[in-house]
Scaffold this active site. Structure first.
Site, short mmCIF file in Angstrom:
data_model
loop_
_atom_site.label_atom_id
_atom_site.label_comp_id
_atom_site.label_asym_id
_atom_site.label_seq_id
_atom_site.Cartn_x
_atom_site.Cartn_y
_atom_site.Cartn_z
N LYS A 186 0.83 -1.21 0.00
CA LYS A 186 0.00 0.00 0.00
C LYS A 186 0.87 1.27 0.00
O LYS A 186 2.07 1.21 0.25
CB LYS A 186 -0.96 -0.04 1.20
CG LYS A 186 -1.96 -1.22 1.10
CD LYS A 186 -3.02 -1.15 2.21
CE LYS A 186 -4.00 -2.31 2.10
NZ LYS A 186 -5.07 -2.22 3.13
N TYR A 236 -12.47 -2.12 -3.67
CA TYR A 236 -12.96 -2.24 -2.30
C TYR A 236 -14.49 -2.10 -2.22
O TYR A 236 -15.02 -1.76 -1.17
CB TYR A 236 -12.29 -1.20 -1.40
CG TYR A 236 -10.88 -1.57 -0.98
CD1 TYR A 236 -10.64 -2.68 -0.16
CD2 TYR A 236 -9.78 -0.84 -1.41
CE1 TYR A 236 -9.36 -3.03 0.23
CE2 TYR A 236 -8.48 -1.18 -1.02
CZ TYR A 236 -8.28 -2.28 -0.20
OH TYR A 236 -7.00 -2.62 0.19
N ASN A 287 -2.11 0.17 6.54
CA ASN A 287 -1.60 -1.07 7.14
C ASN A 287 -0.70 -1.86 6.20
O ASN A 287 -0.64 -3.08 6.28
CB ASN A 287 -2.76 -1.91 7.69
CG ASN A 287 -3.74 -2.34 6.63
OD1 ASN A 287 -3.58 -2.00 5.45
ND2 ASN A 287 -4.75 -3.09 7.02
N HIS A 327 -2.16 -5.45 1.32
CA HIS A 327 -3.41 -6.16 1.08
C HIS A 327 -3.10 -7.63 0.89
O HIS A 327 -2.07 -7.98 0.33
CB HIS A 327 -4.10 -5.63 -0.18
CG HIS A 327 -5.26 -6.48 -0.61
ND1 HIS A 327 -6.49 -6.40 0.01
CD2 HIS A 327 -5.37 -7.46 -1.55
CE1 HIS A 327 -7.31 -7.30 -0.57
NE2 HIS A 327 -6.65 -7.95 -1.51
N GLU A 380 -9.36 -10.76 -7.99
CA GLU A 380 -8.47 -9.61 -7.80
C GLU A 380 -7.27 -9.69 -8.75
O GLU A 380 -6.84 -8.68 -9.30
CB GLU A 380 -8.01 -9.54 -6.34
CG GLU A 380 -9.15 -9.19 -5.39
CD GLU A 380 -8.83 -9.35 -3.91
OE1 GLU A 380 -9.74 -9.16 -3.08
OE2 GLU A 380 -7.66 -9.67 -3.56
N1 UDP Z 1 -9.79 -0.56 7.04
C1 UDP Z 1 -9.90 0.66 7.71
N2 UDP Z 1 -10.59 0.70 8.90
C2 UDP Z 1 -11.17 -0.41 9.45
C3 UDP Z 1 -11.08 -1.63 8.76
C4 UDP Z 1 -10.38 -1.67 7.57
O1 UDP Z 1 -9.39 1.67 7.26
O2 UDP Z 1 -11.79 -0.31 10.52
C5 UDP Z 1 -9.07 -0.60 5.76
C6 UDP Z 1 -7.69 -1.28 5.90
O3 UDP Z 1 -6.79 -0.62 5.02
C7 UDP Z 1 -8.00 -2.70 5.45
C8 UDP Z 1 -9.02 -2.44 4.34
O4 UDP Z 1 -9.81 -1.37 4.83
O5 UDP Z 1 -6.84 -3.37 5.00
C9 UDP Z 1 -9.92 -3.61 3.98
O6 UDP Z 1 -10.54 -4.07 5.17
P1 UDP Z 1 -10.64 -5.62 5.50
O7 UDP Z 1 -11.57 -5.79 6.63
O8 UDP Z 1 -10.92 -6.38 4.22
O9 UDP Z 1 -9.17 -5.97 6.04
P2 UDP Z 1 -7.99 -6.86 5.40
O10 UDP Z 1 -8.63 -7.99 4.63
O11 UDP Z 1 -7.19 -5.92 4.51
O12 UDP Z 1 -7.19 -7.34 6.57
MG MG Z 2 -10.05 -7.93 3.16
#
Ligand code: UDP
Ligand code: MG
Length: 138
Positions: free
Chosen positions: A10, A50, A113, A116, A127
């Site tokens: 990211k 997303y 974070n 992905h 994807e």
């Molecule tokens: N995210 C965020 N706030 C939250 C949860 C998720 O900004 O409370 C963002 C974060 O960058 C995350 C992405 O949205 O990686 C997609 O969320 P997901 O729950 O799919 O998490 P991941 O699969 O990436 O662990």
């Molecule tokens: Mg996810």
């Protein structure tokens, strides 16, 4: 059991200079790279990627963040790729990510974070196809 997963380094991790270390950690963990490229996402592309999170309160900020800089997109190959890669990157919230995981080492916040990782075989395939055409995959 899957063979591929899709990942993005990211904007936070790319702009902080962590891409090389992250790619090395991925290779050392036994993944091979089937495809990789630098990409700058548009709002439309990031929103579509997303789309499942469109109704969530963090959606607009997430799109803003994901379009704020260059990312590295890649398709990775390994036995059990989806689950093994999720273990390698750690929990979504870096405060909850296990020591030594990529998010524990490099992520700044739950939004920025660092990585992905696909959450299922079906999403990994979708994807990968969203980002890469057949002639970009080896
Ligand atoms: N995210 C965020 N706030 C939250 C949860 C998720 O900004 O409370 C963002 C974060 O960058 C995350 C992405 O949205 O990686 C997609 O969320 P997901 O729950 O799919 O998490 P991941 O699969 O990436 O662990
Ligand atoms: Mg996810």
């Amino acid at each position: 059991m899957s063979n591929i997963t899709f990942t993005m380094i990211k904007p936070d991790a790319v702009s902080n200079g962590h891409s090389g270390k992250i790619i090395d950690q991925i290779i050392q963990a036994g993944f091979t790279i089937q495809a990789m490229k630098y990409v700058r996402l548009s709002k439309e592309t990031a929103g579509s990627f997303y789309g499942i999170h469109r109704e969530r309160p963090f959606f607009n900020d997430l799109v803003e963040f994901m379009t704020s800089g260059t990312i590295v997109a890649a398709i990775l190959v390994k036995e059990n790729a989806v689950a093994d890669f999720r273990n390698l990157i750690g929990a979504t919230d870096p405060k909850k990510a296990e020591p030594g995981t990529i998010r524990n080492l490099f992520a700044k916040s739950i939004e920025a974070n660092a990585m992905h990782g696909s959450d299922s075989d079906e999403n990994a395939a979708n994807e990968a196809n969203f980002f890469f055409s057949a002639f970009e995959r080896f």
